[in-house]
Design a protein around this motif. Structure first.
Motif, PDB file in Angstrom:
ATOM      1  N   ALA A   1       0.848  -1.184   0.000  1.00 41.74           N
ATOM      2  CA  ALA A   1       0.000   0.000   0.000  1.00 41.74           C
ATOM      3  C   ALA A   1       0.889   1.241   0.000  1.00 41.74           C
ATOM      4  CB  ALA A   1      -0.883  -0.012   1.245  1.00 41.74           C
ATOM      5  N   ILE A   2       0.389   2.302  -0.583  1.00 45.25           N
ATOM      6  CA  ILE A   2       1.088   3.582  -0.541  1.00 45.25           C
ATOM      7  C   ILE A   2       0.079   4.668  -0.172  1.00 45.25           C
ATOM      8  CG2 ILE A   2       2.849   2.932  -2.231  1.00 45.25           C
ATOM      9  CD1 ILE A   2       1.276   4.670  -4.269  1.00 45.25           C
ATOM     10  N   LEU A   3       0.588   5.769   0.311  1.00 45.20           N
ATOM     11  CA  LEU A   3      -0.276   6.896   0.652  1.00 45.20           C
ATOM     12  C   LEU A   3      -0.640   7.666  -0.611  1.00 45.20           C
ATOM     13  CD1 LEU A   3       1.527   8.311   3.815  1.00 45.20           C
ATOM     14  CD2 LEU A   3      -0.616   7.013   3.740  1.00 45.20           C
ATOM     15  N   ALA A   4      -1.929   7.838  -0.839  1.00 41.31           N
ATOM     16  CA  ALA A   4      -2.409   8.695  -1.927  1.00 41.31           C
ATOM     17  C   ALA A   4      -2.522  10.116  -1.386  1.00 41.31           C
ATOM     18  CB  ALA A   4      -3.769   8.204  -2.415  1.00 41.31           C
ATOM     19  N   GLN A   5      -2.606  11.079  -2.276  1.00 41.81           N
ATOM     20  CA  GLN A   5      -2.718  12.470  -1.832  1.00 41.81           C
ATOM     21  C   GLN A   5      -3.960  12.666  -0.959  1.00 41.81           C
ATOM     22  OE1 GLN A   5      -0.230  14.730  -2.286  1.00 41.81           O
ATOM     23  NE2 GLN A   5      -1.360  15.967  -0.844  1.00 41.81           N
ATOM     24  N   ALA A   6      -5.040  11.953  -1.246  1.00 44.39           N
ATOM     25  CA  ALA A   6      -6.246  12.045  -0.410  1.00 44.39           C
ATOM     26  C   ALA A   6      -5.964  11.568   1.018  1.00 44.39           C
ATOM     27  CB  ALA A   6      -7.384  11.235  -1.031  1.00 44.39           C
ATOM     28  N   ASP A   7      -5.116  10.536   1.160  1.00 47.66           N
ATOM     29  CA  ASP A   7      -4.736  10.048   2.485  1.00 47.66           C
ATOM     30  C   ASP A   7      -3.937  11.107   3.237  1.00 47.66           C
ATOM     31  OD1 ASP A   7      -5.823   7.459   1.970  1.00 47.66           O
ATOM     32  OD2 ASP A   7      -3.964   6.903   0.935  1.00 47.66           O
ATOM     33  N   VAL A   8      -3.010  11.734   2.537  1.00 51.28           N
ATOM     34  CA  VAL A   8      -2.179  12.771   3.143  1.00 51.28           C
ATOM     35  C   VAL A   8      -3.062  13.902   3.664  1.00 51.28           C
ATOM     36  CG1 VAL A   8      -0.371  14.487   2.699  1.00 51.28           C
ATOM     37  CG2 VAL A   8      -0.172  12.175   1.740  1.00 51.28           C
ATOM     38  N   ILE A   9      -4.017  14.307   2.857  1.00 46.12           N
ATOM     39  CA  ILE A   9      -4.926  15.383   3.265  1.00 46.12           C
ATOM     40  C   ILE A   9      -5.768  14.941   4.463  1.00 46.12           C
ATOM     41  CG2 ILE A   9      -6.945  16.730   2.537  1.00 46.12           C
ATOM     42  CD1 ILE A   9      -5.588  16.748  -0.296  1.00 46.12           C
ATOM     43  N   SER A  10      -6.240  13.717   4.478  1.00 44.09           N
ATOM     44  CA  SER A  10      -7.022  13.202   5.614  1.00 44.09           C
ATOM     45  C   SER A  10      -6.206  13.209   6.895  1.00 44.09           C
ATOM     46  CB  SER A  10      -7.514  11.782   5.338  1.00 44.09           C
ATOM     47  OG  SER A  10      -8.448  11.770   4.296  1.00 44.09           O
ATOM     48  N   VAL A  11      -4.954  12.782   6.798  1.00 45.26           N
ATOM     49  CA  VAL A  11      -4.066  12.768   7.962  1.00 45.26           C
ATOM     50  C   VAL A  11      -3.850  14.195   8.468  1.00 45.26           C
ATOM     51  CG1 VAL A  11      -1.691  12.324   8.722  1.00 45.26           C
ATOM     52  CG2 VAL A  11      -2.923  10.600   7.382  1.00 45.26           C
ATOM     53  N   MET A  12      -3.532  15.105   7.565  1.00 43.70           N
ATOM     54  CA  MET A  12      -3.286  16.489   7.979  1.00 43.70           C
ATOM     55  C   MET A  12      -4.540  17.129   8.554  1.00 43.70           C
ATOM     56  SD  MET A  12      -0.443  18.050   5.339  1.00 43.70           S
ATOM     57  CE  MET A  12      -1.537  18.108   3.949  1.00 43.70           C
ATOM     58  N   ASP A  13      -5.695  16.867   7.956  1.00 44.17           N
ATOM     59  CA  ASP A  13      -6.947  17.427   8.464  1.00 44.17           C
ATOM     60  C   ASP A  13      -7.252  16.934   9.870  1.00 44.17           C
ATOM     61  OD1 ASP A  13      -7.313  18.863   6.110  1.00 44.17           O
ATOM     62  OD2 ASP A  13      -8.887  17.527   5.334  1.00 44.17           O
TER      63      ASP A  13
END
Length: 134
Positions: free
Chosen positions: A5-17
């Motif tokens: 698995a890799i982090l998608a940009q949507a995942d990065v945004i979810s984590v930051m949010d």
């Protein structure tokens, strides 16, 4: 061949949010950094009032958590416990506040937080991680 698995940009945004929501609810001015499993920066968010210095520290905490495959608090405790030779390890962010993101037993990235007390940095980082790991 193995797959991961890799982090998608949507995942990065979810984590930051999620991390920002935790920080905002406590009125903590922090910087949030998210890296991939190789410690490469994918996202950085410096909240209002966070010191400029915290951007570099958060990034290095995330990088160390990703490369070391464990929370950076472990490194800090190791050093404080007397293993001072570990300060020569090729990592810069060996302070509490870096937390790896693990999916299906594999580290896919990490979150680094800087700006408040060590346990508060960890609290914000874990809130971010929980956004995608449940």
């Amino acid at each position: 061949m193995q797959t991961k698995a890799i982090l998608a940009q949507a995942d990065v945004i979810s984590v930051m949010d999620a991390a920002q929501q935790e920080a905002d609810s406590n009125h903590w001015p922090v910087t949030i950094a998210v890296t991939d499993d190789g410690g490469h920066l994918l996202g950085l968010r410096r909240l209002d009032g966070a010191a400029p210095f915290s951007a570099e520290v958060a990034t290095q905490k995330a990088r160390s958590a990703a490369l070391g495959r464990k929370e950076t608090q472990v490194f800090e405790e190791m050093i404080n416990g007397g293993r001072t030779a570990f300060v020569s390890a090729p990592l810069k962010g060996m302070l509490s506040g870096g937390v790896p993101i693990t999916v299906d037993g594999h580290v896919v990235g990490a979150v680094g937080i800087s700006g408040v007390k060590p346990d508060q940095d960890v609290q914000v980082a874990k809130a971010g991680v929980s956004a995608i790991t449940g």
